[in-house]
Design a protein around this motif. Structure first.
Motif, PDB file in Angstrom:
ATOM      1  N   SER A   1      -4.848  -2.492  13.767  1.00  0.00           N
ATOM      2  CA  SER A   1      -3.860  -2.710  12.711  1.00  0.00           C
ATOM      3  C   SER A   1      -3.650  -4.192  12.371  1.00  0.00           C
ATOM      4  N   ALA A   2      -4.201  -5.094  13.191  1.00  0.00           N
ATOM      5  CA  ALA A   2      -3.974  -6.530  12.952  1.00  0.00           C
ATOM      6  C   ALA A   2      -4.491  -6.947  11.576  1.00  0.00           C
ATOM      7  N   ASP A   3      -5.641  -6.386  11.202  1.00  0.00           N
ATOM      8  CA  ASP A   3      -6.229  -6.687   9.902  1.00  0.00           C
ATOM      9  C   ASP A   3      -5.292  -6.288   8.762  1.00  0.00           C
ATOM     10  N   TYR A   4      -4.730  -5.077   8.870  1.00  0.00           N
ATOM     11  CA  TYR A   4      -3.851  -4.582   7.808  1.00  0.00           C
ATOM     12  C   TYR A   4      -2.585  -5.434   7.719  1.00  0.00           C
ATOM     13  N   GLU A   5      -2.092  -5.851   8.881  1.00  0.00           N
ATOM     14  CA  GLU A   5      -0.894  -6.686   8.922  1.00  0.00           C
ATOM     15  C   GLU A   5      -1.153  -8.002   8.184  1.00  0.00           C
ATOM     16  N   ARG A   6      -2.335  -8.570   8.449  1.00  0.00           N
ATOM     17  CA  ARG A   6      -2.725  -9.841   7.823  1.00  0.00           C
ATOM     18  C   ARG A   6      -2.792  -9.682   6.299  1.00  0.00           C
ATOM     19  N   ALA A   7      -3.265  -8.522   5.850  1.00  0.00           N
ATOM     20  CA  ALA A   7      -3.442  -8.293   4.410  1.00  0.00           C
ATOM     21  C   ALA A   7      -2.191  -7.732   3.746  1.00  0.00           C
ATOM     22  N   GLY A   8      -1.167  -7.426   4.560  1.00  0.00           N
ATOM     23  CA  GLY A   8       0.077  -6.901   3.995  1.00  0.00           C
ATOM     24  C   GLY A   8      -0.003  -5.455   3.570  1.00  0.00           C
ATOM     25  N   VAL A   9      -0.950  -4.707   4.138  1.00  0.00           N
ATOM     26  CA  VAL A   9      -1.047  -3.273   3.834  1.00  0.00           C
ATOM     27  C   VAL A   9      -0.121  -2.533   4.793  1.00  0.00           C
ATOM     28  N   PRO A  10       0.807  -1.713   4.260  1.00  0.00           N
ATOM     29  CA  PRO A  10       1.824  -1.101   5.126  1.00  0.00           C
ATOM     30  C   PRO A  10       1.312   0.099   5.923  1.00  0.00           C
ATOM     31  N   MET A  11       0.349  -0.137   6.812  1.00  0.00           N
ATOM     32  CA  MET A  11      -0.093   0.956   7.672  1.00  0.00           C
ATOM     33  C   MET A  11       1.021   1.271   8.677  1.00  0.00           C
ATOM     34  N   LEU A  12       1.062   2.499   9.142  1.00  0.00           N
ATOM     35  CA  LEU A  12       2.173   2.960   9.981  1.00  0.00           C
ATOM     36  C   LEU A  12       2.453   2.057  11.198  1.00  0.00           C
ATOM     37  N   PRO A  13       1.434   1.639  11.973  1.00  0.00           N
ATOM     38  CA  PRO A  13       1.748   0.772  13.127  1.00  0.00           C
ATOM     39  C   PRO A  13       2.362  -0.560  12.703  1.00  0.00           C
ATOM     40  N   VAL A  14       2.009  -1.044  11.506  1.00  0.00           N
ATOM     41  CA  VAL A  14       2.534  -2.318  11.018  1.00  0.00           C
ATOM     42  C   VAL A  14       4.012  -2.166  10.643  1.00  0.00           C
ATOM     43  N   VAL A  15       4.329  -1.052   9.979  1.00  0.00           N
ATOM     44  CA  VAL A  15       5.689  -0.852   9.453  1.00  0.00           C
ATOM     45  C   VAL A  15       6.629  -0.258  10.510  1.00  0.00           C
ATOM     46  N   SER A  16       6.161   0.774  11.202  1.00  0.00           N
ATOM     47  CA  SER A  16       7.065   1.507  12.111  1.00  0.00           C
ATOM     48  C   SER A  16       6.783   1.252  13.580  1.00  0.00           C
ATOM     49  N   GLY A  17       5.722   0.545  13.880  1.00  0.00           N
ATOM     50  CA  GLY A  17       5.429   0.233  15.278  1.00  0.00           C
ATOM     51  C   GLY A  17       4.499   1.234  15.932  1.00  0.00           C
ATOM     52  N   ALA A  18       3.941   0.829  17.059  1.00  0.00           N
ATOM     53  CA  ALA A  18       2.947   1.649  17.754  1.00  0.00           C
ATOM     54  C   ALA A  18       3.560   2.929  18.324  1.00  0.00           C
ATOM     55  N   ARG A  19       4.803   2.822  18.836  1.00  0.00           N
ATOM     56  CA  ARG A  19       5.430   3.996  19.463  1.00  0.00           C
ATOM     57  C   ARG A  19       5.592   5.134  18.449  1.00  0.00           C
ATOM     58  N   GLU A  20       6.115   4.793  17.258  1.00  0.00           N
ATOM     59  CA  GLU A  20       6.300   5.812  16.214  1.00  0.00           C
ATOM     60  C   GLU A  20       4.943   6.362  15.754  1.00  0.00           C
TER      61      GLU A  20
END
Lengths: 57, 305
Positions: free
Chosen positions: B196-215
């Protein structure tokens, strides 16, 4: 080109050869694709002519 | 002459670059599920027409992939995984990629109509539009549920394959659609847990980026729990035989066990895995085998029946 853009450095022999190789590869791929499409269309036409009730298209 | 040199140097693509625009890895799944949809449909289809139909499904998926790469070229350039794709790497000009995708999309729908029927061509066009407009342009950058709705685009191929044979849609292709639809979130979110690090860098709201790994782990389990009973339905409704039934139950239990493993992965207080996401990696692999076995079992059942 407007004439105000900086001139690109000339290509080396290796760069020219690489570009020619890639271009040749593209041309061959295009030939294969076009030939494939021609064969596919011919085959579809033959099947449709033999059994025109196959599909509504 | 200098104009020609400039264009050749700036946009020096190989045949492989154009093939890469089609997202060949995704095509494998699309061709497989589309061919199974075609194989399990009742009725007869000439092998040439069947081949043309599968080719059209693959071409349409490739076209959608090319248009997706054209639209996402800004974020592709930021993400490490996608930075070397032909457009962000500068080997193919964006407008050429778009033209390539649109021409291929239109051609695939037209050939599908000419080779098979209106229903198959219409659903094929719908699947392209869904992937391009609903997933790529609308949902991907707006909601962490992008994968859930976007997963529908990947669920169309068996329905198209079925329609190519029968000229319509029935319960069975809709169940195949549902299986892929509910399979996509746990499959993709398992992957996204460690990528998910890539998506975070690009600002794409993938679930782990927005809600965290636990969710995300919880969602993997929820969707797997929804998927397993749905996958058994073709057998329960007597639309598939015992080979499929046994396959669906056994693989469902294995997938469910791996999803439970994902939830109970050792993690710190913020949900970061202490095992380098080993259970998630396993669940991702299991998900691939799961879908392959289920759809292969459908085809074997049909051949056996």
């Amino acid at each position: 080109m407007t004439g105000t853009e900086p001139a690109l450095p000339p290509l080396s022999l290796a760069e020219s050869a690489a570009i020619a190789r890639r271009r040749r590869g593209r041309n061959i791929a295009m030939l294969v694709v076009l030939a494939g499409i021609a064969v596919l269309f011919y085959a579809i036409a033959m099947v449709k002519l033999a059994k025109p009730d196959l599909g509504a298209g | 002459m200098s104009d020609l040199t400039t264009s050749v140097v700036a946009v020096d693509s190989s045949a492989g670059d154009w093939f890469a625009l089609l997202k060949p890895r995704v095509l494998t799944l699309v061709v497989f599920t589309g061919a199974i949809g075609l194989a399990v449909a009742p009725g007869h289809i000439h092998p040439v027409i069947a081949f043309a139909a599968v080719l059209c499904i693959a071409a349409a998926a490739g076209a959608a992939g090319a248009i997706n790469m054209w639209y996402d070229r800004d974020i592709d350039a930021i993400m490490r995984r996608t930075a070397k794709r032909p457009i962000p790497a500068g080997r193919i000009a964006p407008d050429e990629a778009l033209t390539f995708g649109v021409v291929l999309a239109v051609a695939s729908v037209l050939v599908m109509y000419l080779a098979t029927n209106f229903a198959a061509a219409a659903i094929l066009a719908l699947s392209i539009a869904f992937y391009v407009f609903v997933y790529t342009m609308w949902l991907k950058r707006r909601t962490p549920q992008n994968i859930v709705i976007g997963g529908a685009a990947g669920a169309f191929p068996p329905v198209i394959g079925w329609a190519a044979v029968t000229g319509g849609v029935d319960i069975m292709p809709l169940l195949m659609f549902a299986i892929i639809f509910f399979w996509t979130p746990p499959h993709f979110w398992s992957l996204s847990l460690w990528a998910s690090a890539d998506y975070e860098r690009a600002g794409v709201p993938m679930l782990p980026v927005v809600s965290g790994a636990r969710e995300t782990r919880r969602q993997v389990l929820i969707y797997t729990m929804l998927l397993v009973p749905i996958s058994v339905l073709p057998w329960a409704l007597h639309l598939a035989g015992p080979i499929y039934g046994i396959g669906a139950v056994v693989m469902g239990l294995i997938f469910l066990a791996s999803a439970i493993g994902v939830v109970f992965d050792k993690q710190d207080a913020s949900g970061v895995s202490l095992t380098n996401d080993k259970p998630a990696r396993r669940a991702f692999k299991v998900s691939l085998y799961y879908l392959f076995v289920l759809f292969a079992a459908l085809a074997v059942d049909r051949l056996a029946g």
